[in-house]
Design a protein around this motif. Structure first.
Motif, PDB file in Angstrom:
ATOM      1  N   VAL A 138       0.668  -1.164   0.118  1.00  0.00           N
ATOM      2  CA  VAL A 138       0.032  -0.109  -0.063  1.00  0.00           C
ATOM      3  C   VAL A 138       0.881   1.192  -0.043  1.00  0.00           C
ATOM      4  O   VAL A 138       0.388   2.253  -0.247  1.00  0.00           O
ATOM      5  CB  VAL A 138      -1.093  -0.033   1.202  1.00  0.00           C
ATOM      6  CG1 VAL A 138      -2.222  -1.038   0.916  1.00  0.00           C
ATOM      7  CG2 VAL A 138      -0.364  -0.384   2.533  1.00  0.00           C
ATOM      8  N   PRO A 163      -2.710  -8.693   4.894  1.00  0.00           N
ATOM      9  CA  PRO A 163      -2.590  -7.162   4.843  1.00  0.00           C
ATOM     10  C   PRO A 163      -1.938  -6.307   6.009  1.00  0.00           C
ATOM     11  O   PRO A 163      -1.271  -5.370   5.906  1.00  0.00           O
ATOM     12  CB  PRO A 163      -4.194  -6.878   4.821  1.00  0.00           C
ATOM     13  CG  PRO A 163      -4.692  -8.121   4.702  1.00  0.00           C
ATOM     14  CD  PRO A 163      -4.029  -9.315   5.015  1.00  0.00           C
ATOM     15  N   VAL A 165      -2.756  -4.148   8.393  1.00  0.00           N
ATOM     16  CA  VAL A 165      -3.220  -2.977   8.441  1.00  0.00           C
ATOM     17  C   VAL A 165      -2.361  -2.273   9.571  1.00  0.00           C
ATOM     18  O   VAL A 165      -2.411  -2.377  10.575  1.00  0.00           O
ATOM     19  CB  VAL A 165      -4.740  -2.948   8.689  1.00  0.00           C
ATOM     20  CG1 VAL A 165      -4.956  -1.214   8.421  1.00  0.00           C
ATOM     21  CG2 VAL A 165      -5.543  -3.600   7.574  1.00  0.00           C
ATOM     22  N   TYR A 175      -6.358   0.463   2.005  1.00  0.00           N
ATOM     23  CA  TYR A 175      -6.406  -0.897   2.040  1.00  0.00           C
ATOM     24  C   TYR A 175      -7.676  -1.376   1.576  1.00  0.00           C
ATOM     25  O   TYR A 175      -7.563  -2.614   0.743  1.00  0.00           O
ATOM     26  CB  TYR A 175      -6.047  -1.522   3.451  1.00  0.00           C
ATOM     27  CG  TYR A 175      -4.762  -1.451   4.214  1.00  0.00           C
ATOM     28  CD1 TYR A 175      -3.811  -2.456   4.112  1.00  0.00           C
ATOM     29  CD2 TYR A 175      -4.532  -0.115   4.781  1.00  0.00           C
ATOM     30  CE1 TYR A 175      -2.553  -2.122   4.914  1.00  0.00           C
ATOM     31  CE2 TYR A 175      -3.134   0.095   5.386  1.00  0.00           C
ATOM     32  CZ  TYR A 175      -2.420  -0.845   5.398  1.00  0.00           C
ATOM     33  OH  TYR A 175      -1.052  -0.846   6.232  1.00  0.00           O
ATOM     34  N   ARG A 176      -8.825  -0.892   1.882  1.00  0.00           N
ATOM     35  CA  ARG A 176     -10.069  -1.438   1.513  1.00  0.00           C
ATOM     36  C   ARG A 176     -10.136  -1.379  -0.055  1.00  0.00           C
ATOM     37  O   ARG A 176     -10.766  -2.310  -0.757  1.00  0.00           O
ATOM     38  CB  ARG A 176     -11.241  -0.516   2.139  1.00  0.00           C
ATOM     39  CG  ARG A 176     -11.347  -0.758   3.576  1.00  0.00           C
ATOM     40  CD  ARG A 176     -12.532   0.012   4.153  1.00  0.00           C
ATOM     41  NE  ARG A 176     -12.487   0.034   5.490  1.00  0.00           N
ATOM     42  CZ  ARG A 176     -12.290   1.427   6.209  1.00  0.00           C
ATOM     43  NH1 ARG A 176     -12.338   2.440   5.419  1.00  0.00           N
ATOM     44  NH2 ARG A 176     -12.013   1.517   7.201  1.00  0.00           N
ATOM     45  N   LEU A 179      -8.188  -4.306  -1.744  1.00  0.00           N
ATOM     46  CA  LEU A 179      -8.232  -5.776  -1.016  1.00  0.00           C
ATOM     47  C   LEU A 179      -8.996  -6.643  -1.926  1.00  0.00           C
ATOM     48  O   LEU A 179      -8.293  -7.798  -2.032  1.00  0.00           O
ATOM     49  CB  LEU A 179      -9.270  -5.580   0.130  1.00  0.00           C
ATOM     50  CG  LEU A 179      -9.174  -6.994   1.178  1.00  0.00           C
ATOM     51  CD1 LEU A 179      -7.917  -7.339   1.395  1.00  0.00           C
ATOM     52  CD2 LEU A 179      -9.868  -6.708   2.315  1.00  0.00           C
ATOM     53  N   TRP A 182      -6.418  -7.793  -4.322  1.00  0.00           N
ATOM     54  CA  TRP A 182      -5.316  -8.691  -3.751  1.00  0.00           C
ATOM     55  C   TRP A 182      -5.791 -10.214  -3.595  1.00  0.00           C
ATOM     56  O   TRP A 182      -5.323 -11.165  -3.853  1.00  0.00           O
ATOM     57  CB  TRP A 182      -4.973  -8.325  -2.335  1.00  0.00           C
ATOM     58  CG  TRP A 182      -4.185  -6.894  -2.197  1.00  0.00           C
ATOM     59  CD1 TRP A 182      -3.578  -6.343  -3.182  1.00  0.00           C
ATOM     60  CD2 TRP A 182      -4.249  -5.938  -1.343  1.00  0.00           C
ATOM     61  NE1 TRP A 182      -3.145  -5.169  -2.767  1.00  0.00           N
ATOM     62  CE2 TRP A 182      -3.713  -4.803  -1.591  1.00  0.00           C
ATOM     63  CE3 TRP A 182      -4.500  -6.000   0.058  1.00  0.00           C
ATOM     64  CZ2 TRP A 182      -3.061  -3.779  -0.756  1.00  0.00           C
ATOM     65  CZ3 TRP A 182      -4.173  -5.044   0.819  1.00  0.00           C
ATOM     66  CH2 TRP A 182      -3.362  -3.963   0.595  1.00  0.00           C
ATOM     67  N   ASP A 195      -7.255  -6.507  12.200  1.00  0.00           N
ATOM     68  CA  ASP A 195      -7.261  -6.252  10.691  1.00  0.00           C
ATOM     69  C   ASP A 195      -8.877  -6.205  10.181  1.00  0.00           C
ATOM     70  O   ASP A 195      -9.089  -5.293   9.411  1.00  0.00           O
ATOM     71  CB  ASP A 195      -6.579  -7.088   9.860  1.00  0.00           C
ATOM     72  CG  ASP A 195      -5.094  -6.997  10.122  1.00  0.00           C
ATOM     73  OD1 ASP A 195      -4.493  -5.962  10.682  1.00  0.00           O
ATOM     74  OD2 ASP A 195      -4.312  -8.126   9.831  1.00  0.00           O
ATOM     75  N   LEU A 199     -10.861  -3.194   8.363  1.00  0.00           N
ATOM     76  CA  LEU A 199     -11.248  -3.260   6.751  1.00  0.00           C
ATOM     77  C   LEU A 199     -12.843  -3.495   6.517  1.00  0.00           C
ATOM     78  O   LEU A 199     -13.437  -2.943   5.619  1.00  0.00           O
ATOM     79  CB  LEU A 199     -10.550  -4.637   6.423  1.00  0.00           C
ATOM     80  CG  LEU A 199      -8.989  -4.687   6.215  1.00  0.00           C
ATOM     81  CD1 LEU A 199      -8.329  -5.988   6.020  1.00  0.00           C
ATOM     82  CD2 LEU A 199      -8.461  -3.411   5.299  1.00  0.00           C
TER      83      LEU A 199
END
Length: 320
Positions: A138, A163, A165, A175-176, A179, A182, A195, A199
């Motif tokens: 990220v 992740p 976070v 991140y969201r 995701l 990913w 996390d 998320l």
């Protein structure tokens, strides 16, 4: 011969813990080599898996500490980049339960400066699994190059993502936003209960697993500290209780769990490709093994994962 190596991509961080000082005018710090991906690589190597770390290592005092620690644990640094930038420093404050709260000193540090050229030179022909996560995915400018590296590796290797976070460095919405992509790349998604709360704050663990399966991840594992583990393989779910431990702190426990999971799957020949032969019983066995690795990590200060002999002794001491 089936490749057995696990290649880990990501940061090394100097974890600094506060210590009692002799004067009110000073702060004493005890520094240990850490960083989620580096912890995972160390744990894999100590368990007996051939582990390689793709990291950008500074030549500063912390970078020299990282290199010494990694090499002493048996981690292959053949593709580590000798970086000009300084190392990342994280100051950890522990609460009464051994949970760490971090403040990061990471401006313009070595970890995030990946280029496509640096990653293009990596030979993955002997690699069964590529594991990454945390800030490598990220934090710019390197995140785009890392995602492209994973996309290139995915057809021939198992992809594992954690992740991990870090909201003080990167906003959770970043991140969201990535995701789902990913999950398209990942075969294994391992994350913590913390996390999950960051998320998908309104989703139950089971609902989160379904969302991430629909996005492409075959195996989702959510670690819940003393609450044990929830694992979901294509929607089939089970729980594994935590292994009892006298907790010094929880630093590196999730990273060690991931290493235990991947080590066990690799040891029984299940890593490589899309995990097409993986069954729920295999996942349960791997999670039980990984829980022992995490418990032993919690029993000592800092991110100091166990060696295979220590895990074997713990397993032998458990009731039949």
């Amino acid at each position: 011969m089936t490749p057995r190596q696990v290649t880990v991509l990501g940061e090394c961080v100097a974890d600094a813990f506060t210590e009692p000082a002799q004067s009110a005018n000073e702060l004493v710090l005890r520094v240990q080599p850490g960083g989620g991906p580096a912890n995972t690589a160390v744990a894999l190597a100590r368990l007996g898996t051939s582990a390689r770390l793709l990291a950008r290592l500074s030549g500063d005092v912390f970078g020299r500490l990282f290199r010494s620690h990694l090499e002493a644990s048996g981690v292959d640094l053949a593709y580590a980049v000798e970086a000009d930038e300084p190392s990342t420093l994280a100051i950890a404050e522990l609460d009464a339960q051994g949970q760490a709260t971090y403040s990061f000193h990471a401006r313009n540090t070595a970890d995030w400066q990946w280029t496509a050229r640096e990653l293009a030179r990596v030979d993955l022909s002997g690699t069964a699994c590529v594991h990454t996560g945390s800030l490598a995915l990220v934090r710019q400018p390197g995140a785009a190059a890392v995602e492209e590296f994973l996309a290139t590796a995915a057809p021939d290797t198992t992809i594992s993502i954690d992740p991990n976070v870090r909201p003080l460095l990167v906003r959770p919405e970043v991140y969201r936003a990535r995701l789902a992509h990913w999950c398209e790349l990942a075969d294994v998604l391992r994350l913590s209960e913390d996390d999950l709360e960051l998320l998908l704050p309104d989703a139950s663990p089971e609902k989160a697993c379904d969302i991430w399966h629909a996005a492409g991840a075959r195996l989702v594992v959510i670690t819940r500290g003393a609450g044990g583990v929830l694992a979901s393989l294509d929607g089939e779910r089970f729980r594994v209780p935590a292994v009892p431990a006298v907790v010094a702190d929880t630093v590196g426990a999730g990273d060690s769990f991931t290493a235990g999971l991947l080590h066990h799957l690799g040891a029984v020949g299940l890593l490589g490709g899309r995990l097409s032969k993986l069954r729920l019983d295999d996942v349960a066995d791997a999670c039980r093994f990984a829980s022992r690795v995490a418990a032993l990590t919690c029993s000592v200060p800092g991110p100091n994962p166990p060696w295979r002999s220590q895990v074997e002794r713990l397993a032998a001491s458990e009731p039949a």
